[in-house]
Design a protein around this motif. Structure first.
Motif, PDB file in Angstrom:
ATOM      1  N   GLU A  43       0.794  -1.233   0.000  1.00 53.29           N
ATOM      2  CA  GLU A  43       0.000   0.000   0.000  1.00 53.29           C
ATOM      3  C   GLU A  43       0.825   1.281   0.000  1.00 53.29           C
ATOM      4  O   GLU A  43       0.354   2.315  -0.463  1.00 53.29           O
ATOM      5  N   ALA A  44       2.017   1.238   0.565  1.00 53.36           N
ATOM      6  CA  ALA A  44       2.774   2.481   0.751  1.00 53.36           C
ATOM      7  C   ALA A  44       4.276   2.219   0.787  1.00 53.36           C
ATOM      8  O   ALA A  44       4.713   1.076   0.918  1.00 53.36           O
ATOM      9  N   LEU A  45       5.013   3.299   0.683  1.00 55.99           N
ATOM     10  CA  LEU A  45       6.468   3.223   0.858  1.00 55.99           C
ATOM     11  C   LEU A  45       6.931   4.482   1.564  1.00 55.99           C
ATOM     12  O   LEU A  45       6.245   5.494   1.573  1.00 55.99           O
ATOM     13  N   THR A  46       8.083   4.385   2.181  1.00 57.22           N
ATOM     14  CA  THR A  46       8.669   5.525   2.876  1.00 57.22           C
ATOM     15  C   THR A  46       9.832   6.057   2.052  1.00 57.22           C
ATOM     16  O   THR A  46      10.689   5.287   1.614  1.00 57.22           O
ATOM     17  N   GLU A  97      17.809  13.915   7.349  1.00 55.78           N
ATOM     18  CA  GLU A  97      16.792  13.308   6.504  1.00 55.78           C
ATOM     19  C   GLU A  97      15.421  13.564   7.128  1.00 55.78           C
ATOM     20  O   GLU A  97      15.280  13.539   8.351  1.00 55.78           O
ATOM     21  N   ILE A  98      14.437  13.819   6.267  1.00 59.34           N
ATOM     22  CA  ILE A  98      13.057  13.935   6.711  1.00 59.34           C
ATOM     23  C   ILE A  98      12.242  12.868   5.989  1.00 59.34           C
ATOM     24  O   ILE A  98      12.474  12.605   4.810  1.00 59.34           O
ATOM     25  N   PRO A  99      11.295  12.214   6.677  1.00 52.31           N
ATOM     26  CA  PRO A  99      10.552  11.115   6.060  1.00 52.31           C
ATOM     27  C   PRO A  99       9.288  11.588   5.335  1.00 52.31           C
ATOM     28  O   PRO A  99       8.723  12.639   5.660  1.00 52.31           O
ATOM     29  N   ALA A 100       8.861  10.784   4.382  1.00 47.42           N
ATOM     30  CA  ALA A 100       7.583  10.994   3.702  1.00 47.42           C
ATOM     31  C   ALA A 100       7.000   9.622   3.395  1.00 47.42           C
ATOM     32  O   ALA A 100       7.630   8.818   2.701  1.00 47.42           O
ATOM     33  N   VAL A 101       5.813   9.342   3.931  1.00 42.82           N
ATOM     34  CA  VAL A 101       5.133   8.074   3.663  1.00 42.82           C
ATOM     35  C   VAL A 101       4.187   8.308   2.493  1.00 42.82           C
ATOM     36  O   VAL A 101       3.294   9.146   2.562  1.00 42.82           O
ATOM     37  N   VAL A 102       4.411   7.588   1.408  1.00 44.71           N
ATOM     38  CA  VAL A 102       3.670   7.775   0.167  1.00 44.71           C
ATOM     39  C   VAL A 102       2.679   6.633  -0.017  1.00 44.71           C
ATOM     40  O   VAL A 102       3.083   5.467  -0.090  1.00 44.71           O
ATOM     41  N   ASN A 103       1.388   6.968  -0.088  1.00 45.05           N
ATOM     42  CA  ASN A 103       0.342   5.988  -0.374  1.00 45.05           C
ATOM     43  C   ASN A 103       0.359   5.750  -1.885  1.00 45.05           C
ATOM     44  O   ASN A 103       0.076   6.658  -2.665  1.00 45.05           O
ATOM     45  N   LEU A 104       0.674   4.530  -2.307  1.00 43.26           N
ATOM     46  CA  LEU A 104       0.859   4.240  -3.728  1.00 43.26           C
ATOM     47  C   LEU A 104      -0.408   4.446  -4.551  1.00 43.26           C
ATOM     48  O   LEU A 104      -0.341   4.945  -5.674  1.00 43.26           O
ATOM     49  N   SER A 105      -1.573   4.112  -4.003  1.00 45.75           N
ATOM     50  CA  SER A 105      -2.812   4.266  -4.773  1.00 45.75           C
ATOM     51  C   SER A 105      -3.141   5.735  -5.025  1.00 45.75           C
ATOM     52  O   SER A 105      -3.739   6.073  -6.047  1.00 45.75           O
ATOM     53  N   GLU A 106      -2.740   6.630  -4.132  1.00 45.57           N
ATOM     54  CA  GLU A 106      -3.013   8.057  -4.307  1.00 45.57           C
ATOM     55  C   GLU A 106      -2.234   8.670  -5.462  1.00 45.57           C
ATOM     56  O   GLU A 106      -2.641   9.680  -6.018  1.00 45.57           O
ATOM     57  N   ILE A 107      -1.100   8.079  -5.803  1.00 44.49           N
ATOM     58  CA  ILE A 107      -0.331   8.613  -6.928  1.00 44.49           C
ATOM     59  C   ILE A 107      -0.455   7.724  -8.163  1.00 44.49           C
ATOM     60  O   ILE A 107       0.207   7.963  -9.170  1.00 44.49           O
ATOM     61  N   GLY A 108      -1.316   6.688  -8.080  1.00 41.85           N
ATOM     62  CA  GLY A 108      -1.595   5.857  -9.241  1.00 41.85           C
ATOM     63  C   GLY A 108      -0.525   4.835  -9.570  1.00 41.85           C
ATOM     64  O   GLY A 108      -0.394   4.428 -10.725  1.00 41.85           O
ATOM     65  N   TRP A 109       0.228   4.407  -8.580  1.00 40.09           N
ATOM     66  CA  TRP A 109       1.264   3.402  -8.818  1.00 40.09           C
ATOM     67  C   TRP A 109       0.838   2.054  -8.277  1.00 40.09           C
ATOM     68  O   TRP A 109       0.165   1.962  -7.248  1.00 40.09           O
ATOM     69  N   ALA A 110       1.294   1.023  -8.945  1.00 43.29           N
ATOM     70  CA  ALA A 110       1.162  -0.333  -8.427  1.00 43.29           C
ATOM     71  C   ALA A 110       2.317  -0.552  -7.454  1.00 43.29           C
ATOM     72  O   ALA A 110       3.282   0.211  -7.455  1.00 43.29           O
TER      73      ALA A 110
END
Length: 143
Positions: A43-46, A97-110
């Motif tokens: 679902e996500a990546l950091t 470093e600063i983190p960002a958790v990216v929800n893959l479905s929100e940006i249209g990635w598998a």
């Protein structure tokens, strides 16, 4: 494998929160120097965004807070606030470093195959850094 920092479209905007007006203290510069991929699920990546904090001032700066937004391929992927909780010594440089958790479905990635992002991925970082100007507290108490 992540692309190198020079392949990213990266911008970090710095805004000073001044409590005592203009003091002639130069603003710190904060270039984003790269990013690396951390933990990944279906679902996500950091992402960990690398920043170089440069203080050209003859005074130490008390850093308060980063507020930032990460875009991936032109889509807002993350917004966050991170406490800085550090002092940037005078005329010094510090890597963080600063983190960002990216929800893959929100940006249209598998989900990434083999644990990595597409080589064509472009990242953009916008943000503000709040910090105290040297002498701001003393000036406030004096007024």
């Amino acid at each position: 494998m992540m692309r190198s920092a020079c392949g990213f479209s990266v911008l970090l905007i710095v805004v000073c929160a001044s409590f005592a007006g203009s003091t002639g203290t130069p603003d710190p510069s904060i270039p984003a120097t790269g990013a690396r991929q951390g933990e990944t699920t279906d679902e996500a990546l950091t992402l960990y965004i690398a920043l170089r904090l440069d203080n050209p001032s003859a005074e130490a700066l008390e850093l308060l807070e980063f507020e930032y937004q990460v875009e991936v391929d032109g889509k807002t992927a993350y917004r966050g606030v991170r406490s800085a909780e550090m002092t940037l010594a005078r005329q010094s440089t510090r890597e963080i470093e600063i983190p960002a958790v990216v929800n893959l479905s929100e940006i249209g990635w598998a989900p990434p195959t083999a644990g990595s992002l597409p080589q064509s991925a472009e990242f953009r970082v916008h943000g503000t850094l709040r910090y105290l100007l040297p002498g701001a507290i003393a000036q406030t108490l004096f007024d």
